[in-house]
Design a protein around this motif. Structure first.
Motif, mmCIF file in Angstrom:
data_model
loop_
_atom_site.group_PDB
_atom_site.id
_atom_site.type_symbol
_atom_site.label_atom_id
_atom_site.label_comp_id
_atom_site.label_asym_id
_atom_site.label_seq_id
_atom_site.Cartn_x
_atom_site.Cartn_y
_atom_site.Cartn_z
ATOM 1 N N PRO A 229 15.452 -23.077 14.276
ATOM 2 C CA PRO A 229 16.301 -24.173 14.741
ATOM 3 C C PRO A 229 16.053 -24.557 16.198
ATOM 4 C CG PRO A 229 17.578 -22.143 14.490
ATOM 5 C CD PRO A 229 16.237 -21.897 13.887
ATOM 6 N N ILE A 230 15.598 -23.597 17.005
ATOM 7 C CA ILE A 230 15.311 -23.898 18.412
ATOM 8 C C ILE A 230 14.170 -24.912 18.513
ATOM 9 C CG2 ILE A 230 14.560 -22.974 20.629
ATOM 10 C CD1 ILE A 230 17.352 -22.111 19.880
ATOM 11 N N LEU A 231 13.111 -24.692 17.735
ATOM 12 C CA LEU A 231 11.987 -25.623 17.734
ATOM 13 C C LEU A 231 12.421 -26.976 17.158
ATOM 14 C CD1 LEU A 231 9.049 -26.367 18.127
ATOM 15 C CD2 LEU A 231 8.521 -25.316 15.903
ATOM 16 N N GLY A 232 13.242 -26.940 16.103
ATOM 17 C CA GLY A 232 13.745 -28.182 15.531
ATOM 18 C C GLY A 232 14.530 -28.984 16.542
ATOM 19 N N LEU A 233 15.345 -28.301 17.320
ATOM 20 C CA LEU A 233 16.136 -28.959 18.359
ATOM 21 C C LEU A 233 15.230 -29.532 19.449
ATOM 22 C CD1 LEU A 233 19.062 -29.500 19.205
ATOM 23 C CD2 LEU A 233 19.046 -27.302 20.407
ATOM 24 N N LYS A 234 14.210 -28.788 19.814
ATOM 25 C CA LYS A 234 13.265 -29.256 20.839
ATOM 26 C C LYS A 234 12.548 -30.527 20.377
ATOM 27 C CE LYS A 234 9.220 -27.795 23.529
ATOM 28 N NZ LYS A 234 8.191 -26.730 23.732
ATOM 29 N N MET A 235 12.180 -30.589 19.105
ATOM 30 C CA MET A 235 11.516 -31.773 18.569
ATOM 31 C C MET A 235 12.408 -33.011 18.715
ATOM 32 S SD MET A 235 9.919 -30.004 15.123
ATOM 33 C CE MET A 235 9.429 -31.558 14.357
ATOM 34 N N LEU A 236 13.687 -32.840 18.417
ATOM 35 C CA LEU A 236 14.624 -33.956 18.523
ATOM 36 C C LEU A 236 14.814 -34.385 19.972
ATOM 37 C CD1 LEU A 236 17.420 -32.831 16.014
ATOM 38 C CD2 LEU A 236 15.614 -34.503 15.631
ATOM 39 N N GLU A 237 14.919 -33.415 20.856
ATOM 40 C CA GLU A 237 15.144 -33.720 22.271
ATOM 41 C C GLU A 237 13.952 -34.434 22.888
ATOM 42 O OE1 GLU A 237 16.064 -29.832 23.666
ATOM 43 O OE2 GLU A 237 18.221 -30.018 23.253
ATOM 44 N N GLU A 238 12.755 -34.000 22.533
ATOM 45 C CA GLU A 238 11.546 -34.639 23.061
ATOM 46 C C GLU A 238 11.403 -36.060 22.538
ATOM 47 O OE1 GLU A 238 8.354 -32.033 22.034
ATOM 48 O OE2 GLU A 238 8.700 -30.665 23.735
ATOM 49 N N PHE A 239 11.731 -36.264 21.269
ATOM 50 C CA PHE A 239 11.656 -37.605 20.702
ATOM 51 C C PHE A 239 12.661 -38.524 21.388
ATOM 52 C CE2 PHE A 239 12.839 -40.979 17.806
ATOM 53 C CZ PHE A 239 11.619 -41.395 17.281
ATOM 54 N N SER A 240 13.893 -38.037 21.573
ATOM 55 C CA SER A 240 14.938 -38.850 22.212
ATOM 56 C C SER A 240 14.553 -39.222 23.629
ATOM 57 C CB SER A 240 16.268 -38.086 22.228
ATOM 58 O OG SER A 240 16.694 -37.800 20.920
ATOM 59 N N ALA A 241 13.923 -38.297 24.346
ATOM 60 C CA ALA A 241 13.557 -38.549 25.744
ATOM 61 C C ALA A 241 12.516 -39.657 25.856
ATOM 62 C CB ALA A 241 13.031 -37.260 26.377
ATOM 63 N N ASP A 242 11.633 -39.763 24.872
ATOM 64 C CA ASP A 242 10.555 -40.764 24.916
ATOM 65 C C ASP A 242 10.913 -42.059 24.212
ATOM 66 O OD1 ASP A 242 8.957 -38.983 26.278
ATOM 67 O OD2 ASP A 242 8.022 -38.181 24.462
ATOM 68 N N TYR A 243 12.069 -42.084 23.518
ATOM 69 C CA TYR A 243 12.422 -43.239 22.691
ATOM 70 C C TYR A 243 12.956 -44.384 23.552
ATOM 71 C CZ TYR A 243 14.531 -45.904 18.860
ATOM 72 O OH TYR A 243 14.865 -46.888 17.969
ATOM 73 N N SER A 244 12.483 -45.583 23.278
ATOM 74 C CA SER A 244 12.911 -46.742 24.080
ATOM 75 C C SER A 244 13.535 -47.846 23.224
ATOM 76 C CB SER A 244 11.712 -47.321 24.847
ATOM 77 O OG SER A 244 10.686 -47.715 23.950
ATOM 78 N N GLY A 245 13.811 -47.535 21.945
ATOM 79 C CA GLY A 245 14.385 -48.544 21.059
ATOM 80 C C GLY A 245 15.900 -48.619 21.164
#
Length: 336
Positions: free
Chosen positions: A269-285
């Motif tokens: 779950p830690i890696l899963g959470l990191k994936m979401l956080e990284e995506f959110s940080a780069d998202y501009s939509g």
């Protein structure tokens, strides 16, 4: 009055429009279709008007342009009335219901779907039109939270699918039934319906739809706690298919969320959470498109013993929904 195009020139444009429809060049259909409508006179044959309006309406749906779809669906209702075609009027009601649902107006969508069902009762049981109406009605019931009312209709839809000659369209209907089964916690039946859909949907006919189906199927399986090879296969097919087409914002968000959930349920779950956080940080939509992803983050935060951060994220979701006055479009309604 707008000038009427010369007959030969107009027929050429009709041919070009239909070519764009076959090529699934939705943007070209919308641009050319709008131009054609602006050049038609009030005396133009309604059947030609319907053809152009329907092409634009369908293209708007495919490109998630629900405002345009809604406008064209209302115009289709008027054109069907001019043609005195009850079947086309029902088709227009279905499109209007779908547009309203996608815009978040579930009440209006349900009213239109119920109207379509009443009118479709005048057609024989063997009419494929009644199958289309059932799918639209099910979607409107789900949108308004009436899952069990929708589930009461699933056997009726299931027993009618042989009326659909196009196997790809049959596949979309089985996708619909599978989604509904998962939503009412009938996951075994949901898997069966989705497995049937996978054999009927054609990636060569619509690669984006194929990608969305596999992503949505993987997501619903994971939400049901089904971490198995079939779930992994769905996710792999979705990733490959999205690599071959241009995914929209919601598609990108959905794929990230499902991949993260798969990793988390697989034991990290830690890696899963990191994936979401990284995506959110780069998202501009658009921020509201991230609502399902934020919900997933909230779940994983709770899973990783971070309840306070989970509550914070949940409050942020509520704030976005309130500001936008719109629920998230989680792309799990699939064939609806």
């Amino acid at each position: 009055m707008n000038p009427t195009l010369p007959s030969a020139s107009f027929q050429l444009l009709v041919s070009k429009l239909l070519s764009n429809v076959r090529l699934k060049d939705h943007d070209a259909v919308i641009i050319l279709g709008k131009s054609m409508l602006s050049q038609m006179s009030p005396n133009t044959d309604p059947s030609t008007v319907w053809l152009v309006q329907e092409a634009i309406c369908t293209a708007a749906h495919e490109t998630d342009n629900y405002e345009l779809m809604n406008t064209l669906a209302e115009e289709l209702l008027h054109t069907a009335h001019l043609m005195d075609r009850p079947d086309l009027h029902i088709m227009a009601l279905c499109k209007s219901s779908t547009a309203k649902r996608c815009l978040g107006d579930g009440g209006a969508a349900l009213d239109l779907a119920e109207d379509a069902r009443v009118q479709a009762a005048n057609f024989p049981d063997s009419s494929p039109l009644r199958v289309q109406v059932l799918q639209v009605l099910l979607a409107a019931l789900v949108e308004t939270g009436q899952l069990h009312e929708a589930w009461k209709l699933h056997n009726l839809l299931d027993s009618s699918l042989h009326l659909i000659a196009d196997l790809h369209e049959q596949g979309k209907a089985y996708w619909t039934l599978g989604n509904l089964a998962f939503l009412v916690s009938e996951s075994i039946l949901g898997m069966r319906y989705h497995d049937r859909a996978a054999t009927l949907l054609s990636p060569t006919k619509d690669m984006l739809l194929w990608a969305r189906f596999n992503r949505a199927s993987a997501e619903l399986r994971l939400q049901a706690g089904l971490l198995e090879p079939a779930t992994s296969d769905c996710l792999s097919r979705a990733e490959i298919a999205f690599g071959l087409v241009q995914p929209g914002e919601l598609d990108r968000v959905g794929l990230c969320m499902t991949k993260s959930r798969f990793v988390a349920l697989g034991g990290d779950p830690i890696l899963g959470l990191k994936m979401l956080e990284e995506f959110s940080a780069d998202y501009s939509g658009s921020s509201e498109h991230l609502i399902p992803l934020y919900r997933c983050r909230s779940e994983l935060l709770a899973l990783t013993d971070q309840p306070e951060l989970a509550d914070e994220k949940q409050k942020y979701i509520t704030q976005i929904v309130h500001e936008k006055n719109d629920e998230s479009r989680e792309n799990v309604t699939g064939g609806f």
